[in-house]
Design an enzyme around this catalytic site. Sequence first.
Site, PDB file in Angstrom:
ATOM      1  N   HIS A 317       0.800  -1.230   0.000  1.00 54.39           N
ATOM      2  CA  HIS A 317       0.000   0.000   0.000  1.00 54.39           C
ATOM      3  C   HIS A 317       0.828   1.273   0.000  1.00 54.39           C
ATOM      4  O   HIS A 317       0.416   2.298  -0.521  1.00 54.39           O
ATOM      5  CB  HIS A 317      -0.969   0.009   1.191  1.00 54.39           C
ATOM      6  CG  HIS A 317      -0.339   0.318   2.514  1.00 54.39           C
ATOM      7  ND1 HIS A 317       0.406  -0.608   3.226  1.00 54.39           N
ATOM      8  CD2 HIS A 317      -0.328   1.455   3.269  1.00 54.39           C
ATOM      9  CE1 HIS A 317       0.832  -0.059   4.352  1.00 54.39           C
ATOM     10  NE2 HIS A 317       0.401   1.191   4.403  1.00 54.39           N
ATOM     11  N   LYS A 321       5.261   5.907  -1.262  1.00 55.90           N
ATOM     12  CA  LYS A 321       6.082   6.707  -0.344  1.00 55.90           C
ATOM     13  C   LYS A 321       7.538   6.770  -0.774  1.00 55.90           C
ATOM     14  O   LYS A 321       8.293   7.624  -0.292  1.00 55.90           O
ATOM     15  CB  LYS A 321       5.986   6.153   1.079  1.00 55.90           C
ATOM     16  CG  LYS A 321       4.816   6.707   1.861  1.00 55.90           C
ATOM     17  CD  LYS A 321       4.943   6.409   3.335  1.00 55.90           C
ATOM     18  CE  LYS A 321       3.778   7.064   4.089  1.00 55.90           C
ATOM     19  NZ  LYS A 321       3.791   6.705   5.522  1.00 55.90           N
ATOM     20  N   HIS A 346       1.216  10.087  -2.340  1.00 60.31           N
ATOM     21  CA  HIS A 346       1.794   8.746  -2.373  1.00 60.31           C
ATOM     22  C   HIS A 346       0.791   7.645  -2.721  1.00 60.31           C
ATOM     23  O   HIS A 346       1.170   6.679  -3.398  1.00 60.31           O
ATOM     24  CB  HIS A 346       2.570   8.447  -1.067  1.00 60.31           C
ATOM     25  CG  HIS A 346       1.746   8.047   0.097  1.00 60.31           C
ATOM     26  ND1 HIS A 346       1.292   8.948   1.032  1.00 60.31           N
ATOM     27  CD2 HIS A 346       1.307   6.820   0.509  1.00 60.31           C
ATOM     28  CE1 HIS A 346       0.610   8.294   1.953  1.00 60.31           C
ATOM     29  NE2 HIS A 346       0.610   7.016   1.670  1.00 60.31           N
ATOM     30  N   HIS A 370      -6.083   3.393   0.815  1.00 61.70           N
ATOM     31  CA  HIS A 370      -5.842   3.228   2.256  1.00 61.70           C
ATOM     32  C   HIS A 370      -5.939   4.525   3.051  1.00 61.70           C
ATOM     33  O   HIS A 370      -6.003   4.492   4.277  1.00 61.70           O
ATOM     34  CB  HIS A 370      -4.486   2.550   2.506  1.00 61.70           C
ATOM     35  CG  HIS A 370      -3.279   3.361   2.145  1.00 61.70           C
ATOM     36  ND1 HIS A 370      -2.796   3.444   0.858  1.00 61.70           N
ATOM     37  CD2 HIS A 370      -2.446   4.105   2.906  1.00 61.70           C
ATOM     38  CE1 HIS A 370      -1.710   4.211   0.846  1.00 61.70           C
ATOM     39  NE2 HIS A 370      -1.483   4.628   2.072  1.00 61.70           N
ATOM     40  N   HIS A 371      -5.958   5.686   2.395  1.00 62.98           N
ATOM     41  CA  HIS A 371      -6.147   6.957   3.108  1.00 62.98           C
ATOM     42  C   HIS A 371      -7.507   7.599   2.802  1.00 62.98           C
ATOM     43  O   HIS A 371      -7.741   8.747   3.183  1.00 62.98           O
ATOM     44  CB  HIS A 371      -5.030   7.944   2.767  1.00 62.98           C
ATOM     45  CG  HIS A 371      -3.759   7.692   3.528  1.00 62.98           C
ATOM     46  ND1 HIS A 371      -3.681   7.786   4.899  1.00 62.98           N
ATOM     47  CD2 HIS A 371      -2.522   7.342   3.099  1.00 62.98           C
ATOM     48  CE1 HIS A 371      -2.445   7.520   5.290  1.00 62.98           C
ATOM     49  NE2 HIS A 371      -1.722   7.240   4.223  1.00 62.98           N
ATOM     50  N   ASP A 399      -4.049   0.627   8.841  1.00 62.34           N
ATOM     51  CA  ASP A 399      -2.966   1.587   8.607  1.00 62.34           C
ATOM     52  C   ASP A 399      -2.901   2.621   9.722  1.00 62.34           C
ATOM     53  O   ASP A 399      -1.822   2.939  10.244  1.00 62.34           O
ATOM     54  CB  ASP A 399      -3.179   2.274   7.253  1.00 62.34           C
ATOM     55  CG  ASP A 399      -2.058   3.218   6.901  1.00 62.34           C
ATOM     56  OD1 ASP A 399      -0.883   2.787   6.908  1.00 62.34           O
ATOM     57  OD2 ASP A 399      -2.333   4.407   6.618  1.00 62.34           O
TER      58      ASP A 399
END
Length: 453
Positions: A317, A321, A346, A370-371, A399
């Site tokens: 995931h 980054k 990212h 995931h964010h 996360d």
Amino acid sequence: MTISEQPLSLVTLLASLSYALDLTEGQPMGHAVRTCLIGLRLARELGIVGEERDNLHLALLLKDAGCSSNAARMFALFGGNEILAKHDAKIHDWRRMSEAVKFALRHAAPQEGLTARVAQLKELARQPVRVMDVLTEARCTRGAEIASLLGLSPDVSAAIHALDEHWDGQGAPYHRKESEIPLLARIACLAQTLEVFATTYGTVRAYKVLVQRSGTWFDPELVRAAQAFSSDTIFWHGVRNQPELLLRLKTSERLHQQVTEASLDNICAAFAGVVDAKSSFTGEHSLRVAEYAEQLAKQMGIGELRRATLRRAALLHDLGKLAIPNLILDKPARLTDEEFGLVKKHPYYTAVILGQIPGFGRITEIAAAHHEKLDGTGYHLGLTGDKLDLEMRILAVADILDALTAARPYREAMPIEKALAIIKKDAGVALDADCVEAAAHLYLPHITLAHAA
């Protein structure tokens, strides 16, 4: 169990994931793929075939697998954006004092005042060769280890380990010379330099660099082999414009074989390690998130096939980054709006990288979300709850849970009780309430959400 939505070969997977390595090396995405094409063309000129050619192919795709392991150290040494520094390091000749000084002046604490910059420059000037040895050893050693962990030939590991050695013994980190350097490493060193200069300045200047460094950086025989295709316009057009297609056509039958389930899991775990090695504050983050996500999914009754997909998405995931400099990732203070804007990109890079892998559609969707938050306040797409399925919601909670319970540059790690209390405040608004409830039952079974705060 199905590996992906369609057959997937080892080299296709590695070629796609190499785009993540390009990011942290400060190169345009596709650098490793283009380097691989150049290296394979050199192999053709040299008459290298069979298993040796296949080993070269794999080494070229994985040559930068250890690149993240020296990112924090490079940031500490220079005090600036290590991704820009890595980019420039590939087009400067560190052995020439004028080039070394120019590089250091640009990258030594550029955001600091004069006093801090002078102090940084003095520190770098004390042992410039040792600085390069330390940085290179960390990268090449880790890259070779990853190749070994993936079960690849020792020749692949050896080529990666000696990637930055030079023909005259003035390379790094062990100062091997001539035939002490494995042939595949000599090819990889020349191929990556030729690619960087060709992409940055064009093939004419790139070949001038090869001639200038023949007998110093490069084996003269390899330079002559490279000159044999300097005027092959069809080849260079393919390298520039259709590198992925051209590489598929140049891949041997053996390397087209489908990757196994175990190999796929090993590769996902290896690249999770690449991401987590970038900063001392994210050590094993992706592995822990994968564990949290898998446990939450099992708690919520998700079956084995879906859990396997979720785990792979969780491991990968944070690939994006690798595009974020440690200047930001390791900043011990609040980020500026501009810096946070870069961080918010990212998941986009994660989507771009994983989106290239055939059959990875579902993994890409989960990993890139995931964010995202139920109320649309997340990033990078600002999706709302109706667009976020259960796996995406689980990964978001996993996360955050690990982010809160791990140390960060600006704060210490939180106890699990405090982390769950913070997450609970967002339950039903930004985060899925059932996922949060499952996390509470798993990690604090004696505490209910009603009194977790």
